[in-house]
Design an enzyme around this catalytic site. Structure first.
Site, PDB file in Angstrom:
ATOM      1  N   HIS A  79     -33.146  62.883 -47.112  1.00 51.40           N
ATOM      2  CA  HIS A  79     -31.864  63.524 -46.794  1.00 51.40           C
ATOM      3  C   HIS A  79     -30.849  62.452 -46.472  1.00 51.40           C
ATOM      4  O   HIS A  79     -31.174  61.428 -45.867  1.00 51.40           O
ATOM      5  CB  HIS A  79     -31.990  64.517 -45.647  1.00 51.40           C
ATOM      6  CG  HIS A  79     -32.693  63.993 -44.431  1.00 51.40           C
ATOM      7  ND1 HIS A  79     -34.052  63.815 -44.396  1.00 51.40           N
ATOM      8  CD2 HIS A  79     -32.232  63.596 -43.233  1.00 51.40           C
ATOM      9  CE1 HIS A  79     -34.411  63.347 -43.211  1.00 51.40           C
ATOM     10  NE2 HIS A  79     -33.310  63.189 -42.480  1.00 51.40           N
ATOM     11  N   HIS A 110     -27.416  62.034 -44.392  1.00 52.38           N
ATOM     12  CA  HIS A 110     -26.507  62.637 -43.416  1.00 52.38           C
ATOM     13  C   HIS A 110     -25.085  62.250 -43.809  1.00 52.38           C
ATOM     14  O   HIS A 110     -24.806  61.062 -44.026  1.00 52.38           O
ATOM     15  CB  HIS A 110     -26.741  62.065 -42.011  1.00 52.38           C
ATOM     16  CG  HIS A 110     -28.092  62.296 -41.418  1.00 52.38           C
ATOM     17  ND1 HIS A 110     -28.317  63.195 -40.405  1.00 52.38           N
ATOM     18  CD2 HIS A 110     -29.297  61.709 -41.673  1.00 52.38           C
ATOM     19  CE1 HIS A 110     -29.588  63.170 -40.056  1.00 52.38           C
ATOM     20  NE2 HIS A 110     -30.217  62.273 -40.808  1.00 52.38           N
TER      21      HIS A 110
HETATM   22  P1  AMP Z   1     -33.743  62.369 -39.549  1.00 52.16           P
HETATM   23  O1  AMP Z   1     -33.971  61.867 -38.149  1.00 52.16           O
HETATM   24  O2  AMP Z   1     -32.873  61.459 -40.350  1.00 52.16           O
HETATM   25  O3  AMP Z   1     -35.034  62.731 -40.221  1.00 52.16           O
HETATM   26  O4  AMP Z   1     -32.872  63.686 -39.385  1.00 52.16           O
HETATM   27  C1  AMP Z   1     -33.393  64.981 -39.440  1.00 52.16           C
HETATM   28  C2  AMP Z   1     -32.242  65.908 -39.169  1.00 52.16           C
HETATM   29  O5  AMP Z   1     -32.625  67.213 -39.510  1.00 52.16           O
HETATM   30  C3  AMP Z   1     -31.783  65.953 -37.697  1.00 52.16           C
HETATM   31  O6  AMP Z   1     -30.410  65.571 -37.618  1.00 52.16           O
HETATM   32  C4  AMP Z   1     -31.998  67.413 -37.312  1.00 52.16           C
HETATM   33  O7  AMP Z   1     -30.993  67.914 -36.433  1.00 52.16           O
HETATM   34  C5  AMP Z   1     -31.966  68.101 -38.658  1.00 52.16           C
HETATM   35  N1  AMP Z   1     -32.679  69.368 -38.729  1.00 52.16           N
HETATM   36  C6  AMP Z   1     -33.926  69.648 -38.304  1.00 52.16           C
HETATM   37  N2  AMP Z   1     -34.247  70.913 -38.569  1.00 52.16           N
HETATM   38  C7  AMP Z   1     -33.172  71.473 -39.184  1.00 52.16           C
HETATM   39  C8  AMP Z   1     -32.892  72.763 -39.725  1.00 52.16           C
HETATM   40  N3  AMP Z   1     -33.781  73.768 -39.661  1.00 52.16           N
HETATM   41  N4  AMP Z   1     -31.671  72.959 -40.289  1.00 52.16           N
HETATM   42  C9  AMP Z   1     -30.765  71.972 -40.347  1.00 52.16           C
HETATM   43  N5  AMP Z   1     -30.988  70.727 -39.872  1.00 52.16           N
HETATM   44  C10 AMP Z   1     -32.175  70.486 -39.295  1.00 52.16           C
END
Ligand code: AMP
Length: 127
Positions: free
Chosen positions: A110, A112
């Site tokens: 992903h 951001h």
């Molecule tokens: P990372 O630390 O780069 O893996 O970021 C994972 C991101 O996913 C975090 O910013 C979380 O807030 C986000 N996240 C986790 N679960 C969900 C969800 N169900 N819908 C949207 N974002 C999510």
């Protein structure tokens, strides 16, 4: 050792429609939705639909069509949010965490997109 994709991760469940998301954009090979815990006024996650763990996995193994579509999806979201400096937007930051040192929580690639305020220093100083 090659990557092993965990199809029970939360973004895989979103892609299968098992968990809801607030959709921002969908293309043939990508989905963009708002982060559930936003760190900026705009905080959108862009993910490929394919089973890629992180960016180098995707960059080395995705098809050209997936890479083009995913890259353009990021551009389209920036345009949709009105944050592109090319159209007088105030800018944004892209972050893609990978692995342990990258502090990646969800093992599905992903990016951001953070925008809507000055995002501050690139990384936090070590404590
Ligand atoms: P990372 O630390 O780069 O893996 O970021 C994972 C991101 O996913 C975090 O910013 C979380 O807030 C986000 N996240 C986790 N679960 C969900 C969800 N169900 N819908 C949207 N974002 C999510």
């Amino acid at each position: 050792m090659p990557y092993t994709y965990d199809d029970q991760n939360i973004f895989a469940k979103i892609l299968r429609g098992e968990i809801p998301c607030t959709k921002v954009l969908e293309t043939d090979h990508a989905l963009a939705f708002t982060d559930i815990s936003p760190k900026a006024p705009h905080h959108v996650l862009v993910i490929p639909k394919g089973p890629y763990v992180c960016h180098d996995h995707f960059a080395l193994h995705a098809t050209d069509a997936e890479i083009v579509d995913f890259t353009r999806a990021i551009g389209k979201v920036c345009a949709q949010l009105g944050v592109s400096p090319g159209t007088q937007g105030a800018g944004y930051r892209l972050i893609s965490n990978a692995g342990t040192d990258g502090v990646q929580e969800v093992p599905h690639l992903h990016v951001h997109i953070l925008a809507g305020r000055n995002i501050g220093p690139m990384v936090m100083a070590p404590s």
